[in-house]
Design an enzyme around this catalytic site. Structure first.
Site, PDB file in Angstrom:
ATOM      1  N   ARG A 294       0.856  -1.191   0.000  1.00  0.00           N
ATOM      2  CA  ARG A 294       0.000   0.000   0.000  1.00  0.00           C
ATOM      3  C   ARG A 294       0.888   1.235   0.000  1.00  0.00           C
ATOM      4  NH1 ARG A 294      -1.222   2.631   4.540  1.00  0.00           N
ATOM      5  NH2 ARG A 294      -1.306   0.812   5.911  1.00  0.00           N
ATOM      6  N   HIS A 298      -3.674   4.194   4.669  1.00  0.00           N
ATOM      7  CA  HIS A 298      -4.734   3.185   4.737  1.00  0.00           C
ATOM      8  C   HIS A 298      -6.039   3.757   4.196  1.00  0.00           C
ATOM      9  CE1 HIS A 298      -7.230  -0.060   6.227  1.00  0.00           C
ATOM     10  NE2 HIS A 298      -7.974   0.829   6.867  1.00  0.00           N
ATOM     11  N   TYR A 307       3.975   5.345  11.542  1.00  0.00           N
ATOM     12  CA  TYR A 307       4.301   3.952  11.846  1.00  0.00           C
ATOM     13  C   TYR A 307       5.197   3.243  10.832  1.00  0.00           C
ATOM     14  CZ  TYR A 307       0.220   3.345   8.742  1.00  0.00           C
ATOM     15  OH  TYR A 307      -0.661   3.415   7.694  1.00  0.00           O
TER      16      TYR A 307
END
Length: 402
Positions: A294, A298, A307
């Site tokens: 990805r 998200h 993160y």
């Protein structure tokens, strides 16, 4: 550079900014190359890799088919980029980007036959495109002006499912219905059907998903579980979802699992074609793990710089699914500069259509939320609608009185 070049891919969600993450604190990740078991027919450099099990499937594609796959990749990426920009401008409530996952979705979607059915999560815009769903229907849903106004019967593409993993149950149940309708293993290519149930790597940790595997395995249902392993379940890496490779989970449920390079459209198309053929012939379920990444957040409400490290993103940029496919088409003489320019023009036209159509969408009637809740009339819903209508009318009366 065109919007199909890696360097031209716009940074989304601030992914190129400095991230204050200690790499030592990040759990061990799966092998960056997908491991020795991963099926790959097209390398990141655009070189064709021979494979005895899948060459025949790819070789059956005409040059028109191959060029069509490239067009699909470019146009659905453009839809995705425009939708992301529209959300940033306040025109959409949310958007789940597929940036970097185009090959996985177009490859799987184009492997389906007309009578097949797909049960998506909420990011499967590429499969929707391949199944003929107008992308404006997807955008309308994320804008909040309808509830997903396409007919699953017309497209073999069911409503987006926000509940993580729930679509696996729905797809398995539908596949069991296909069995009972006698539309499996007849040998009739226009009748035999199969189901694709889509999921992400995070969904494999959900109970719904594992229950689906149990039912599909026990009843030998014609369903292909299609997992796009994009490495991150929101902010959680694979290592916090499972200790074993996802495709190996199938072993415990009694059906085959296979890992394919999810950024290789030829590989995804070939593997999915083979597994769907297997399901339609009555040989039962399978699990495909499309090993991809990805590139964006998200969803547009997420900030991936919190993160994951930018160096990881840079590595995956070099594996861009569109760039590698374009290189191969050019090296094989399947497509020329005129073709690529025509696709770019079509992409620009589509981008303009997406922008103009989105901002001109009429607002829905608020009372529409009570419609199509149940197939048959429902007293409670009717009472709720009447109460809510009276409540809204009270504001008009107050205004007129003032």
């Amino acid at each position: 550079m065109s919007d199909t070049d890696v360097a031209a891919t716009p940074p989304l969600g601030g992914m190129d900014h400095h991230v204050s993450v200690d790499p030592a604190a990040v759990p061990p990740r799966a092998a960056a190359d997908g491991g020795p078991d991963m099926v790959q027919l097209l390398t990141p450099e655009g070189e064709r890799v021979a494979h005895p099990e899948y060459d025949e499937i790819v070789d059956a594609l005409s040059h028109d088919d191959l060029r069509g796959l490239y067009r699909d990749l470019v146009l659905i990426r453009r839809v995705d980029q425009e939708a992301t920009a529209l959300q940033r401008q306040g025109e959409l409530g949310l958007w789940a980007s597929l940036l970097g996952q185009e090959a996985a979705q177009i490859g799987a979607g184009r492997a389906m036959r007309t009578q097949d059915h797909a049960f998506p999560g909420y990011r499967e815009h590429g499969i929707a495109w391949a199944r003929g769903v107008d992308p404006m229907r997807l955008i309308a849903m994320y804008r909040g002006v309808d509830k997903g106004a396409w007919d699953p019967a017309d497209h073999g593409f069911h409503p987006y499912t926000i509940v993580i993993g729930n679509q696996s149950l729905l797809g398995t149940g539908y596949a069991m219905g296909i069995q009972r309708d006698g539309a499996v293993g007849t040998g009739d290519p226009d009748r035999d059907a199969a189901v694709i149930a889509c999921m992400g790597d995070g969904a494999t940790a959900q109970g719904d998903n594992n229950e689906s595997f149990v039912f599909a395995g026990v009843y030998n249902s014609p369903v292909v579980f299609f997992c796009q392993n994009n490495q991150w379940a929101i902010s959680e890496p694979n290592a916090r979802q499972t200790r074993a490779p996802i495709y190996k989970r199938a072993d415990g449920f009694g059906f085959p699992g296979i890992r394919v390079d999810g950024n290789d459209i030829l590989g995804v198309y070939a593997v999915t074609t083979a597994m769907l053929d297997r399901a339609r012939s009555g040989e039962g379920p399978s699990l495909i793990e499309a090993f991809t990444y990805r590139m964006a957040a998200h969803t547009t409400s997420d900030d991936p710089t919190k993160y994951r490290v930018s160096a990881e993103v840079e590595v995956w940029k070099l594996r861009d699914p569109i760039a590698r496919y374009k290189r191969w088409l050019m090296s094989e003489g399947i497509a020329d500069a005129d073709f690529f320019e025509s696709v770019e023009r079509e992409s620009d036209e589509l981008g303009e259509k997406v922008r103009s159509s989105t901002v001109s969408m009429p607002d829905p009637d608020v009372n529409d939320i009570f419609d199509q809740v149940y197939v048959e009339p429902h007293r409670q819903v009717e009472d709720d609608k009447a109460t809510f209508t009276a409540y809204l009318d009270s504001f008009e009366t107050t205004t007129e009185g003032a």
